[in-house]
Scaffold this active site. Structure first.
Site: not given
Ligand SMILES: Cc1cc2nc3c(=O)[nH]c(=O)nc-3n(C[C@H](O)[C@H](O)[C@H](O)COP(=O)(O)OP(=O)(O)OC[C@H]3O[C@@H](n4cnc5c(N)ncnc54)[C@H](O)[C@@H]3O)c2cc1C
Length: 301
Positions: A125, A175
């Site tokens: 990560d 990722r």
């Molecule tokens: C498998 C995976 C691994 C990850 N690893 C890392 C990492 O190593 N380092 C790092 O900095 N970040 C990591 N992340 C987190 C990532 O950076 C984002 O913060 C997170 O995925 C939300 O961004 P998004 O692209 O979904 O967009 P967003 O605009 O945040 O979300 C899009 C939509 O998804 C839904 N949503 C998003 N989050 C939530 C929630 N918690 N609860 C309910 N609904 C929600 C909502 O409907 C929102 O409108 C990871 C995410 C995933 C999916």
């Protein structure tokens, strides 16, 4: 997010821990390895694969980092014995990165070696920007030896396109996510649309460089843009996957599975759930409502 939502985000540290735990329980498989395995079995039955993560970060004592290594070794044994379809994700600050980089490198090497003995894979990560250089150093040092490591790039980071450029010619596995840590503007793009734009640009560059792409997002716009890119460049099905977090948008998850894409769910477990859970709560657009309901003792949904 509404003004009320932002107010609840700001005051989240004041919310009692049991309330946070109750609202955030959907994001965590449980405190034990057995509970996490059960969650992965359910996901596998639904057509999803998994990456399992031992919760914990920012450790400052060596025994805690060493205990985490032992837990990962136990996890590989359990994955092998149970036959579930899962790899693992690790956080370097749990494995001693803030104590000593060499100590952390040794710990990651033990995990990579244990993974290698059962043909498994380790995703490192990406944490906040103070960890980026050291994380990439450890990745670039161990990947040529073990070949079973992947890294993470965050599209909010201004350096990400350059980091993709510097990936090795072959064997890269990245990722791509937006990024979750609160970063200064000197290092990170801040606009919502800017981060989306950079995500698409980064994915296109990964495809052009034949890097295995793990597309980690719940943003429907980005999922749609990614599918379009995968089609345009005719990316074979074994050169990419989508990834989503446990407890987030199960409907979108199923849409991707039904469309024939490989979909991996991030399944964290362990006793140290608080920092991870509060980050997830801050991202949930409905978080304020859930927290208020839990505070007032109202049954949810
Ligand atoms: C498998 C995976 C691994 C990850 N690893 C890392 C990492 O190593 N380092 C790092 O900095 N970040 C990591 N992340 C987190 C990532 O950076 C984002 O913060 C997170 O995925 C939300 O961004 P998004 O692209 O979904 O967009 P967003 O605009 O945040 O979300 C899009 C939509 O998804 C839904 N949503 C998003 N989050 C939530 C929630 N918690 N609860 C309910 N609904 C929600 C909502 O409907 C929102 O409108 C990871 C995410 C995933 C999916």
């Amino acid at each position: 997010m509404s003004l009320f939502g932002r107010l609840v985000v700001t005051t989240l540290p004041l919310v009692p821990k049991p309330v946070v735990g109750k609202v955030a329980s959907r994001y965590v498989a449980g405190e034990t390895l057995e509970e996490a395995l059960e969650e992965v079995r359910k996901l596998n039955a639904q057509g999803a694969i998994a990456t399992m993560d031992v919760l914990g970060e920012e450790v400052s004592e060596r025994p805690k980092a060493e205990a985490a290594v032992e837990e990962y070794i136990r996890l590989f044994e359990a994955i092998e014995a149970s036959g579930v379809d899962s790899n693992v994700s690790i956080k370097l600050t749990l494995l001693g990165l803030k104590i000593d980089e060499g100590f952390c490198l040794d710990n990651v090497e033990r995990i990579a070696s244990a993974a290698s003995s059962i043909g498994n894979f380790v995703r490192i990560d990406m944490e906040d920007h103070t960890c980026t250089d050291a994380t990439l150093r450890i990745y670039h040092q161990l990947q040529p030896k073990y070949g079973n490591l992947g890294v993470v790039f965050q599209s909010y980071m201004r350096r990400t396109l350059q980091d993709i450029e510097e990936m090795p010619e072959t064997g890269g596995n990245v990722r791509l996510c937006k990024g979750i840590y609160i970063e200064p503007r000197e290092v990170a793009w801040k606009g919502y649309e800017t981060v989306r734009y950079n995500f698409v640009a980064a994915l296109e560059k990964m495809i052009a460089r034949d890097i295995y792409a793990a597309i980690a997002t719940h943003d429907e716009y980005l999922v749609c843009a990614a599918v379009a890119l995968l089609e345009r460049y005719q990316v074979p099905q074994d050169r990419y996957e989508f990834q989503m977090l446990l407890g987030v948008d199960e409907q979108l998850r199923q849409i991707l599975i039904d469309a024939g894409h490989r979909l991996r769910v991030y399944v964290p477990y362990g006793k140290d759930w608080y920092p991870y859970s509060t980050r997830r709560l801050r991202e949930n657009p409905e978080m304020a409502i859930h927290v208020m309901r839990a505070m007032l003792g109202v049954r949810k949904d």
